[in-house]
Design a protein around this motif. Structure first.
Motif, PDB file in Angstrom:
ATOM      1  N   TYR A  46     -44.205 -69.364  40.736  1.00 35.80           N
ATOM      2  CA  TYR A  46     -45.243 -70.313  40.287  1.00 35.80           C
ATOM      3  C   TYR A  46     -45.223 -71.617  41.093  1.00 35.80           C
ATOM      4  CZ  TYR A  46     -45.856 -66.872  36.730  1.00 35.80           C
ATOM      5  OH  TYR A  46     -46.096 -65.664  36.121  1.00 35.80           O
ATOM      6  N   GLU A  47     -44.013 -72.199  41.249  1.00 34.36           N
ATOM      7  CA  GLU A  47     -43.906 -73.392  42.106  1.00 34.36           C
ATOM      8  C   GLU A  47     -42.505 -73.456  42.682  1.00 34.36           C
ATOM      9  OE1 GLU A  47     -45.756 -74.475  39.090  1.00 34.36           O
ATOM     10  OE2 GLU A  47     -44.061 -73.623  38.012  1.00 34.36           O
ATOM     11  N   PHE A  48     -42.458 -73.644  43.976  1.00 32.84           N
ATOM     12  CA  PHE A  48     -41.167 -73.738  44.668  1.00 32.84           C
ATOM     13  C   PHE A  48     -41.405 -74.433  45.991  1.00 32.84           C
ATOM     14  CE2 PHE A  48     -42.097 -70.261  47.680  1.00 32.84           C
ATOM     15  CZ  PHE A  48     -43.075 -69.554  46.997  1.00 32.84           C
ATOM     16  N   GLU A  80     -38.176 -83.178  36.935  1.00 27.52           N
ATOM     17  CA  GLU A  80     -37.539 -82.228  36.017  1.00 27.52           C
ATOM     18  C   GLU A  80     -38.626 -81.643  35.110  1.00 27.52           C
ATOM     19  OE1 GLU A  80     -34.510 -81.475  36.302  1.00 27.52           O
ATOM     20  OE2 GLU A  80     -33.566 -83.189  37.262  1.00 27.52           O
ATOM     21  N   PHE A  81     -38.473 -80.378  34.722  1.00 28.90           N
ATOM     22  CA  PHE A  81     -39.458 -79.760  33.833  1.00 28.90           C
ATOM     23  C   PHE A  81     -39.625 -80.594  32.562  1.00 28.90           C
ATOM     24  CE2 PHE A  81     -40.727 -76.967  30.367  1.00 28.90           C
ATOM     25  CZ  PHE A  81     -41.891 -76.453  30.887  1.00 28.90           C
ATOM     26  N   ASP A  82     -38.496 -81.076  32.081  1.00 34.34           N
ATOM     27  CA  ASP A  82     -38.451 -81.818  30.827  1.00 34.34           C
ATOM     28  C   ASP A  82     -39.187 -83.168  30.878  1.00 34.34           C
ATOM     29  OD1 ASP A  82     -37.538 -81.428  28.348  1.00 34.34           O
ATOM     30  OD2 ASP A  82     -35.634 -82.488  28.609  1.00 34.34           O
ATOM     31  N   ILE A  97     -48.720 -78.928  35.892  1.00 31.79           N
ATOM     32  CA  ILE A  97     -48.828 -77.465  36.054  1.00 31.79           C
ATOM     33  C   ILE A  97     -47.454 -76.969  36.458  1.00 31.79           C
ATOM     34  CG2 ILE A  97     -49.738 -77.628  38.452  1.00 31.79           C
ATOM     35  CD1 ILE A  97     -51.387 -75.036  37.718  1.00 31.79           C
ATOM     36  N   ALA A  98     -46.873 -76.101  35.621  1.00 35.90           N
ATOM     37  CA  ALA A  98     -45.476 -75.719  35.853  1.00 35.90           C
ATOM     38  C   ALA A  98     -45.131 -74.429  35.110  1.00 35.90           C
ATOM     39  CB  ALA A  98     -44.564 -76.848  35.382  1.00 35.90           C
ATOM     40  N   GLY A  99     -46.017 -73.444  35.172  1.00 34.59           N
ATOM     41  CA  GLY A  99     -45.770 -72.212  34.403  1.00 34.59           C
ATOM     42  C   GLY A  99     -45.513 -72.582  32.962  1.00 34.59           C
ATOM     43  N   MET A 100     -46.261 -73.592  32.495  1.00 36.38           N
ATOM     44  CA  MET A 100     -45.959 -74.153  31.172  1.00 36.38           C
ATOM     45  C   MET A 100     -46.654 -73.367  30.066  1.00 36.38           C
ATOM     46  SD  MET A 100     -46.318 -78.013  29.739  1.00 36.38           S
ATOM     47  CE  MET A 100     -45.119 -78.741  30.819  1.00 36.38           C
ATOM     48  N   THR A 101     -45.855 -72.924  29.102  1.00 34.59           N
ATOM     49  CA  THR A 101     -46.358 -72.158  27.977  1.00 34.59           C
ATOM     50  C   THR A 101     -47.021 -73.089  26.964  1.00 34.59           C
ATOM     51  OG1 THR A 101     -44.466 -70.714  28.303  1.00 34.59           O
ATOM     52  CG2 THR A 101     -45.612 -70.522  26.186  1.00 34.59           C
ATOM     53  N   VAL A 102     -48.144 -72.634  26.433  1.00 33.63           N
ATOM     54  CA  VAL A 102     -48.820 -73.393  25.370  1.00 33.63           C
ATOM     55  C   VAL A 102     -48.036 -73.158  24.077  1.00 33.63           C
ATOM     56  CG1 VAL A 102     -50.978 -73.669  24.088  1.00 33.63           C
ATOM     57  CG2 VAL A 102     -51.029 -72.962  26.501  1.00 33.63           C
ATOM     58  N   VAL A 144     -30.002 -71.573  29.719  1.00 23.20           N
ATOM     59  CA  VAL A 144     -31.450 -71.797  29.723  1.00 23.20           C
ATOM     60  C   VAL A 144     -31.763 -73.009  30.602  1.00 23.20           C
ATOM     61  CG1 VAL A 144     -31.817 -70.899  27.371  1.00 23.20           C
ATOM     62  CG2 VAL A 144     -31.285 -73.322  27.699  1.00 23.20           C
ATOM     63  N   GLN A 145     -33.048 -73.166  30.934  1.00 21.89           N
ATOM     64  CA  GLN A 145     -33.477 -74.395  31.604  1.00 21.89           C
ATOM     65  C   GLN A 145     -33.911 -75.371  30.496  1.00 21.89           C
ATOM     66  OE1 GLN A 145     -36.845 -74.004  34.253  1.00 21.89           O
ATOM     67  NE2 GLN A 145     -36.618 -76.101  34.991  1.00 21.89           N
ATOM     68  N   THR A 146     -33.390 -76.582  30.552  1.00 19.68           N
ATOM     69  CA  THR A 146     -33.623 -77.577  29.493  1.00 19.68           C
ATOM     70  C   THR A 146     -35.107 -77.785  29.193  1.00 19.68           C
ATOM     71  OG1 THR A 146     -31.705 -78.742  30.346  1.00 19.68           O
ATOM     72  CG2 THR A 146     -33.046 -79.936  28.757  1.00 19.68           C
ATOM     73  N   ILE A 186     -35.176 -66.553  30.356  1.00 19.34           N
ATOM     74  CA  ILE A 186     -36.115 -67.237  31.263  1.00 19.34           C
ATOM     75  C   ILE A 186     -37.377 -66.394  31.444  1.00 19.34           C
ATOM     76  CG2 ILE A 186     -35.276 -66.296  33.483  1.00 19.34           C
ATOM     77  CD1 ILE A 186     -35.153 -69.680  33.933  1.00 19.34           C
ATOM     78  N   ASP A 187     -38.407 -66.978  32.039  1.00 19.95           N
ATOM     79  CA  ASP A 187     -39.672 -66.271  32.249  1.00 19.95           C
ATOM     80  C   ASP A 187     -39.500 -65.092  33.216  1.00 19.95           C
ATOM     81  OD1 ASP A 187     -39.952 -69.072  31.491  1.00 19.95           O
ATOM     82  OD2 ASP A 187     -42.104 -68.758  31.578  1.00 19.95           O
ATOM     83  N   ASN A 188     -40.261 -64.008  32.967  1.00 25.36           N
ATOM     84  CA  ASN A 188     -40.009 -62.755  33.694  1.00 25.36           C
ATOM     85  C   ASN A 188     -40.197 -62.811  35.213  1.00 25.36           C
ATOM     86  OD1 ASN A 188     -42.803 -62.991  33.018  1.00 25.36           O
ATOM     87  ND2 ASN A 188     -43.131 -60.843  33.454  1.00 25.36           N
TER      88      ASN A 188
HETATM   89  N1  GLN Z   1     -42.781 -71.050  30.514  1.00 22.51           N
HETATM   90  C1  GLN Z   1     -41.626 -71.803  30.191  1.00 22.51           C
HETATM   91  C2  GLN Z   1     -41.986 -73.025  29.393  1.00 22.51           C
HETATM   92  O1  GLN Z   1     -43.096 -73.410  29.339  1.00 22.51           O
HETATM   93  C3  GLN Z   1     -40.816 -72.217  31.424  1.00 22.51           C
HETATM   94  C4  GLN Z   1     -41.538 -73.104  32.368  1.00 22.51           C
HETATM   95  C5  GLN Z   1     -40.683 -73.627  33.518  1.00 22.51           C
HETATM   96  O2  GLN Z   1     -39.459 -73.562  33.500  1.00 22.51           O
HETATM   97  N2  GLN Z   1     -41.285 -74.165  34.530  1.00 22.51           N
HETATM   98  O3  GLN Z   1     -41.150 -73.624  28.804  1.00 22.51           O
END
Ligand code: GLN
Length: 256
Positions: A46-48, A80-82, A97-102, A144-146, A186-188
């Motif tokens: 998704y992003e790298f 950071e995602f957080d 935008i970060a593969g973020m789940t609703v 997990v990722q925080t 983590i996400d698949n």
């Molecule tokens: N989809 C997961 C979430 O929204 C992970 C997203 C991510 O780590 N970038 O929490």
């Protein structure tokens, strides 16, 4: 006395502004010509950051295409995602935008665009661990990722022995490969990318949850949300979304 009053007035104004959500309405973004985008570029596909040091991935290409449709230059802010939701809800970034789940919880703090992709949470473990599904995580150390949904599910599951939080999925999977933890949730699609580097790590064939990814936007920034949705619809109709996703994810799976 006047000075004191002026000081108190200023202090009250500063404090009340600090508590408010703030954002740039679309007219301001349009006048500036730039869309400030928050992401966490540790989440392939998704992003790298690619081998040339550039931002790459599905989300990056989608937001670039959205920017092109709207006539805006996309400026990526890597964090950071957080921090993404805070950054968007305080107006530091226009969109995340970060593969973020609703999720219901996130909807209390931000609005979301229409969904542009789907995902699921999976378990990564070592082929020797004996972990075959969610039930086998009882008593185990799970990475997990925080702040991600993986973190939320793991933290809500009282049977799990301990939840170890990492700044990125990469760090969680590294700890797993070193035997420091028993599994990672983590996400698949990122899971598939992360395990490529390590022998002996496997993805368990039991889906934890099904999720929808969307872009987050400051609460009440309705004009921006409408413009983003208009762009997403146009890109979907043209087939651009599908071709971006197919470029990064094996086209013969039924994933979106
Ligand atoms: N989809 C997961 C979430 O929204 C992970 C997203 C991510 O780590 N970038 O929490």
């Amino acid at each position: 006395m006047k000075k004191l009053l002026a000081f108190i007035l200023c202090a009250v104004m500063v404090l009340s502004f600090a508590g408010c959500a703030s954002f740039r309405p679309y007219s301001e973004i349009e006048a500036d010509g730039k869309l400030i985008v928050a992401t966490n570029a540790t989440f392939p596909p998704y992003e790298f950051i690619d081998d040339n040091g550039d931002f790459a991935g599905i989300d990056i290409e989608i937001i670039e295409a959205v920017g092109e449709y709207l006539g805006l230059e996309v400026v990526i802010e890597n964090m950071e995602f957080d921090s993404i939701i805070t950054s968007v809800s305080t107006g530091k970034a226009d969109i995340g935008i970060a593969g973020m789940t609703v999720t219901e919880d996130r909807l209390k703090n931000v609005d979301f665009s229409e969904t542009y992709a789907t995902g699921k949470q999976v378990i990564i473990t070592s082929s020797e661990s004996g972990i075959k599904g969610v039930a086998d995580l009882a008593g185990k150390k799970v990475g997990v990722q925080t702040g991600t949904t993986g973190d939320i599910y793991a933290s809500d599951d009282s049977s799990i022995g301990s939840v170890e939080q990492y700044n990125s999925g990469t760090e969680a999977v590294l700890a797993l490969s070193q035997g420091k933890i028993d599994a990672v949730i983590i996400d698949n699609e990122p899971a598939k990318k992360y395990i490529e580097k390590y022998e002996g790590l496997v993805i368990i064939d039991e889906e934890y949850t099904f999720e929808e990814y969307a872009m987050c936007i400051a609460k009440g920034n309705d004009e921006l949300t409408a413009k983003i949705n208009e762009a997403l619809k146009a890109l979907e109709d043209k087939g651009t979304l599908k071709s971006i996703i197919d470029k990064y994810i094996n086209a013969d799976t039924d994933e979106k």
